[in-house]
Design an enzyme around this catalytic site. Structure first.
Site, PDB file in Angstrom:
ATOM      1  N   SER A 254       0.814  -1.220   0.000  1.00  0.00           N
ATOM      2  CA  SER A 254       0.000   0.000   0.000  1.00  0.00           C
ATOM      3  C   SER A 254       0.848   1.270   0.000  1.00  0.00           C
ATOM      4  O   SER A 254       0.343   2.365   0.237  1.00  0.00           O
ATOM      5  CB  SER A 254      -0.893   0.008   1.243  1.00  0.00           C
ATOM      6  OG  SER A 254      -0.093  -0.024   2.425  1.00  0.00           O
ATOM      7  N   SER A 258      -0.638   4.555   1.827  1.00  0.00           N
ATOM      8  CA  SER A 258      -0.657   4.422   3.283  1.00  0.00           C
ATOM      9  C   SER A 258       0.299   5.423   3.931  1.00  0.00           C
ATOM     10  O   SER A 258       1.232   5.923   3.300  1.00  0.00           O
ATOM     11  CB  SER A 258      -0.297   2.988   3.696  1.00  0.00           C
ATOM     12  OG  SER A 258       0.958   2.604   3.151  1.00  0.00           O
ATOM     13  N   GLY A 319      -5.048   2.764  16.699  1.00  0.00           N
ATOM     14  CA  GLY A 319      -5.944   3.885  16.953  1.00  0.00           C
ATOM     15  C   GLY A 319      -6.821   3.748  18.169  1.00  0.00           C
ATOM     16  O   GLY A 319      -7.783   4.502  18.323  1.00  0.00           O
ATOM     17  N   TYR A 528       1.119 -15.161   2.084  1.00  0.00           N
ATOM     18  CA  TYR A 528       0.027 -14.303   1.618  1.00  0.00           C
ATOM     19  C   TYR A 528      -0.901 -15.148   0.761  1.00  0.00           C
ATOM     20  O   TYR A 528      -0.462 -15.777  -0.207  1.00  0.00           O
ATOM     21  CB  TYR A 528       0.632 -13.204   0.744  1.00  0.00           C
ATOM     22  CG  TYR A 528       0.123 -11.810   0.983  1.00  0.00           C
ATOM     23  CD1 TYR A 528      -1.153 -11.435   0.606  1.00  0.00           C
ATOM     24  CD2 TYR A 528       0.944 -10.851   1.563  1.00  0.00           C
ATOM     25  CE1 TYR A 528      -1.600 -10.131   0.799  1.00  0.00           C
ATOM     26  CE2 TYR A 528       0.518  -9.558   1.768  1.00  0.00           C
ATOM     27  CZ  TYR A 528      -0.757  -9.205   1.384  1.00  0.00           C
ATOM     28  OH  TYR A 528      -1.202  -7.920   1.572  1.00  0.00           O
TER      29      TYR A 528
END
Length: 609
Positions: A254, A258, A319, A528
């Protein structure tokens, strides 16, 4: 990611300013405040970049010139899609809804005291529905599906754009006094439902967008460190560091979208971690604002023995405790020499053994990744039309050599891609050693161009989901970390589990289930998985997909894999937290949360079950 050629072009046009190690004037982010001006509001990436099918020619192209396959015909892609998913791409069966009308959005909840305080502070803000919607989601399959075919029950009530650490201090203090919820928003690339608003939250929800906190505040060449505001986007950070012939080397998939703060908050990993480390290896110092005030260490040293490391409460906190505002990170000189490479193996198992031996011998290619056969065929399907007759002939003879002379089965063979960085002499020695190891496991050199394509295609893969959804195909990726002795068993078992679950849920055509080993360590690897299926005839594709992925995660954990390697937990995987860190571990996390944020101001409900 910009190619090396593009990086060199950028570098030539940037004037290096070496006169003052502590003073840097960074440019504005390429990501504007109102990001939907540049990025898709209901899909991945840039508006000018997408897979497009031309019904007249019957061929796919990829639009724009940001990527290596941009504005090129993909002659094999249509056949791959139709044969893999048993569908026809001649017409779009599930076009996305048009942009949502303002009157259809959930009405904002406004805490008048907080709103007045924000206006008095002069904080940039927006109540615009499109700004609010853009920050209501990340990029899980469910979130994008909702955007294309429905509406979220709950979205942020207001978007705030602080411009510095002190702005964040003021916002968090006001939110705490007024009992307002804050959800930090960085690049918006979360694939764990990390920024999604809890539907049952009745308080005013603030999306605190850090994108305008995007400056490099100082560069210290003597210590090889830089102080950077947490909202800077990965590609902006690298572009700015080019002025000083420096880089971080941190390149997650990303990377283009990101943010640095997001990397810290999710314990991110990049494709070149072998040389540059994961984010926890790069961080020297972090400043974070919590409802109880700011938290930071009193010195910026490479290591300190002062009890448990408070950085470990911040790294991966997602967060839930506060907002990361400034980060001191380690930087390195730009590598003088870069080389790509690739190796073909007759099957997946010897490829894994090769990776394991490379790690055992402590060799450090910047990136070394192994694709299984499904991934290999997928990569071939994305190969652009040959630019010359010569390259077409070379590809033809390579295929004859590998399949007919060496006896590789095209339905079993796998490919390992390499990226090597450093001094030219060191890179050449490393390359020889890796190819020698590969030959012991039956590997054949497959060319530098294949290695470069394999590496750079990583940044294009996420765009495929959008075109897939228009034709009734859902797709997603998920990852894990696993010990070496369980890699091949886990890969086989998880793919088998996906196939069984698809049959159980009435999916008619076999799913696409593939994997690649993306990062290697002394004791194990990151695996992945890519998973997709045609949902035609399935009444609830979102629930069906989530049920199958959940079963796959159960299988991963049963096989000795982890809850996540670098995507984080969010809301998507928190049901496995107790199993992962134990009852006492969850109690410790809750104790920190209760101490730092007793009013639950940072109420995104990530991590804790």
């Amino acid at each position: 990611m910009p190619s090396k050629d593009r990086l060199e072009t950028i570098k030539r046009h940037l004037s290096a300013n070496n006169s003052d190690n502590r003073n840097v004037a960074a440019t504005e982010s390429v990501i504007p405040k109102h990001r939907q001006e540049l990025l898709k509001w209901n899909g991945w990436g840039y508006k000018d970049s997408q897979f497009q099918f031309d019904s007249k020619t019957g061929l796919f192209t990829f639009t724009g010139n940001r990527y290596l396959i941009g504005n090129k015909v993909l002659p094999n892609f249509k056949n791959w899609v139709e044969s893999t998913f048993a569908i026809s791409v001649d017409s779009k069966k599930y076009p996305p809804q048009p942009e949502i009308k303002s009157e259809d959005f959930p009405k904002p909840i406004i805490n008048e005291s907080f709103f007045e305080e924000i206006k008095q502070l002069g904080i940039d803000h927006s109540l615009d529905p499109q700004d609010r919607l853009f920050r209501a989601h990340g990029h899980t399959m469910r979130e994008i599906f909702i955007l294309r075919h429905g509406i979220f029950e709950r979205i942020p009530d207001i978007v705030l754009w602080p411009r510095c650490h002190d702005d964040v201090l003021s916002i968090v203090q006001a939110a705490t006094e007024c009992n307002v919820v804050i959800i930090p928003f960085g690049g918006g690339t979360s694939v764990s439902c990390g920024v999604e608003c809890p539907s049952e939250e009745k308080r005013m929800i603030v999306s605190l967008d850090t994108s305008q906190m995007n400056r490099i505040l100082w560069v210290n060449r003597e210590n090889n460190t830089v102080l950077v505001e947490a909202g800077i986007i990965g590609q902006d950070l690298e572009r700015e560091l080019l002025k000083y012939d420096l880089c971080t080397g941190h390149e997650p998939d990303s990377y283009e979208f990101s943010s640095l703060g997001g990397w810290v908050s999710t314990r991110a990993s990049g494709m070149k971690k072998n040389i540059y480390g994961n984010i926890e290896d790069m961080v020297v110092h972090v400043k974070m604002v919590t409802p109880q005030g700011e938290i930071q260490k009193n010195c910026q040293v490479p290591r300190i023995s002062s009890g448990p490391d408070i950085h470990q409460f911040i790294l991966g906190s997602e967060g839930t405790l506060g907002v990361v505002t400034e980060v001191v990170i380690r930087v390195r000189p730009l590598p003088p020499f870069i080389k790509y490479g690739s190796v073909a193996f007759p099957s997946f198992e010897p490829g894994v053994d090769c990776l394991k031996e490379v790690m055992r011998q402590q060799l450090k290619p910047a990136s070394i990744r192994l694709m299984d056969n499904k991934q290999f065929q997928f990569g071939h399907a994305l190969k652009p039309e040959s630019e010359s007759m010569i390259s077409s002939l070379v590809d033809h003879f390579k295929k004859i050599y590998v399949t007919q002379i060496k006896g590789f089965d095209v339905h079993k063979m796998c490919v390992m891609t390499l990226l090597l960085e450093g001094n030219k002499e060191d890179v050449e020695v490393l390359e020889r050693r890796i190819y020698d190891i590969a030959s012991r496991f039956g590997g054949l050199p497959a060319g530098e161009e294949n290695g470069k394509r394999g590496y750079t295609l990583t940044f294009v893969i996420a765009y495929i989901r959008d075109i897939g959804l228009e034709h009734g195909v859902v797709s997603e990726s998920f990852e894990t970390a696993v010990p070496w002795d369980r890699v091949t068993d886990l890969c086989r078992n998880v793919k088998d589990r996906i196939h069984r679950e698809c049959q159980k849920h009435g999916i008619k055509s076999p799913p696409f289930a593939s994997c690649r080993v993306t990062q290697s360590y002394d004791v194990g690897a990151c695996v992945y998985f890519y998973f997709a299926f045609s949902y035609q005839g399935i009444a609830d594709p979102v629930h069906t997909y989530e049920s199958i992925e959940s079963a796959a995660r159960d299988e991963i954990i049963a096989c000795g894999g982890s809850i996540s390697h670098h995507h984080g937990v969010g809301k998507l995987r928190k049901k496995w937290m107790q199993q992962t860190v134990s009852d006492i571990g969850v109690q410790m996390l809750k104790a920190v949360k209760d101490s730092v944020d007793p009013m639950n101001i940072f109420a995104n409900r990530n991590l804790l079950p």
